[in-house]
Design a protein around this motif. Structure first.
Motif: not given
Lengths: 273, 273
Positions: A208, A211, B125-128, B138, B140, B142, B164, B176-177, B180-181
């Motif tokens: 994480l 992120l 796994l990132q915020t856009f 960098a 990640p 999945f 990654r 995981l999601h 992330a939230v």
């Protein structure tokens, strides 16, 4: 770590407390060239450890501070908020002593019980933990005092530590401290929840990191508010994902409740309500 | 921004969507040397804008994708989660097409309605957000797929974008999601609340930047969990400060409720419950 140009002579300072804030303050005061006359604390061990690095610094028990107090130009109370009021009435303050607490949530009025004291506030807006060095020159410091003399002395002290010093009254300081709790204590807790959720699936919290770093960079760079750059299922009103997440939290009802409340709060912020 | 060594030939890719995730994906795919055959979207404007930077890239309407689809080695669905299921049954997929969605919360089982397709997942796994460049190497990524062939092709694609890359099943991806939230969407919201609280006292959000940066650095550096480095009035059980903060939120009952719930959750985490 301190990049402040010293424009005023060092002050003599007495410190109450030997916890996180006191430890951080003591190293900043030392780096700024001030002379710490004593450290007074309920538990002598941590105070002695702090004082060991300070030539000539006394370690006082609370009983000793009730009997008499060495002279100092500023006395700083870096103790738990709940301890300040009783400390003020217990210690044998010299008449006219400049005494400042370091708490975000305690009003200046806490000094009303000790009229012989010139009360004030020196609130550092930062989180302190053992083993973490802080760049004090960038820590916002907020000063308040009932008398011009105490205000001057505390401003001088604050400016010797940081380049971000401002006067702030008790009401706005409480609001600032409240904002700091949301921005720091609560975000830290949510990161802890995220770590625990990942650990429950055998996944490393390290996944994480990119992120979180991008989220924070983006939030701090937002033009008017982090609300502008909100992403995620709540702001999208993605009902299926919200339901799947809440179902996945069935075994953690407290976090499930937090999830629901935070999602509603995100939607309310997006609706401008 | 992409530092991946290209070890495999470029792929031909069809992209569905022209929003945040699609835009970010398209620039990463382009930077990695892949050939984007088409961008299909409900709204032609953003898709045309994205395609303008891609030589030979078609812009398709949803009606055109229902009639016929240009050949591509991978079709990527970067559309809202709620749109994936209907998209799968509407588009005229070539038999054996490798189709992957990019959602954290959608199970692989969403492909069960389209057995002619080789379904899979490529979850970044990132915020856009518009205007923010991301270091994809960098991020990640999945991957999940029902067939070995789709898995191989998606792994190849993922490894051309990021260093990654991991396989992850639907259940752990949902977890995981969810994490992330908490780590991203909810922390961003709390920063927004903090900004609003400060603004209400005429204070700049910028004052909180050093605190937020130190909080996040400390949380990410924690040995086992951010819970270890929790500070603030809740974890100290400082009842007077908690009461003062809740009183200060009287005009914002939803945030007052959040304050109380988060404080209780912090205390429960500290108690190890």
């Amino acid at each position: 770590m301190n990049t402040i140009t010293k424009t005023s002579p060092p002050l003599t300072i007495g410190v109450f407390g030997a916890g996180r804030v006191a430890s951080a303050l003591v190293s900043a005061l030392k780096a700024a060239g001030h002379y710490i006359v004593f450290i007074a604390s309920r538990s002598p061990g941590p105070a002695a450890l702090l004082a060991a690095a300070l030539p000539g610094c006394l370690v006082l028990s609370m009983e000793e501070t009730a009997a008499a107090l060495p002279a100092a130009e500023v006395y700083l109370l870096a103790v738990p908020d709940a301890a300040v009021a009783s400390l003020l009435t217990t210690v044998s303050w010299p008449a006219g002593a400049v005494v400042a607490h370091t708490a975000g949530a305690l009003p200046l009025a806490v000094f009303e019980t000790v009229p012989q004291v010139r009360g004030g506030v020196l609130y550092p807006l930062q989180t302190f933990s053992p083993g973490r060095a802080i760049d004090w020159s960038a820590v916002p410091l907020f000063v308040e005092a009932a008398t011009a003399e105490a205000e001057d002395r505390l401003l001088t002290l604050a400016r010797s530590l940081s380049r971000r010093v401002a006067l702030l009254d008790s009401g706005r300081r409480l609001r600032l401290h409240l904002g700091a709790v949301f921005a720091s204590n609560f975000t830290n807790h949510l990161l802890g929840v995220a770590q625990a959720l990942l650990a429950g699936a055998g996944l490393s919290f390290e996944l994480l990191h990119p992120l979180v770093q991008e989220t924070i960079s983006k939030a701090l760079a937002a033009q008017s508010s982090p609300f502008e750059v909100q992403t995620g299922p709540a702001v999208r009103h993605d009902a299926a994902t919200l339901a799947a997440h809440e179902a996945a939290l069935a075994a953690e009802p407290a976090w499930q409740e937090l999830y629901a409340r935070l999602s509603v709060s995100i939607q309310a912020a997006a609706a401008g309500s």
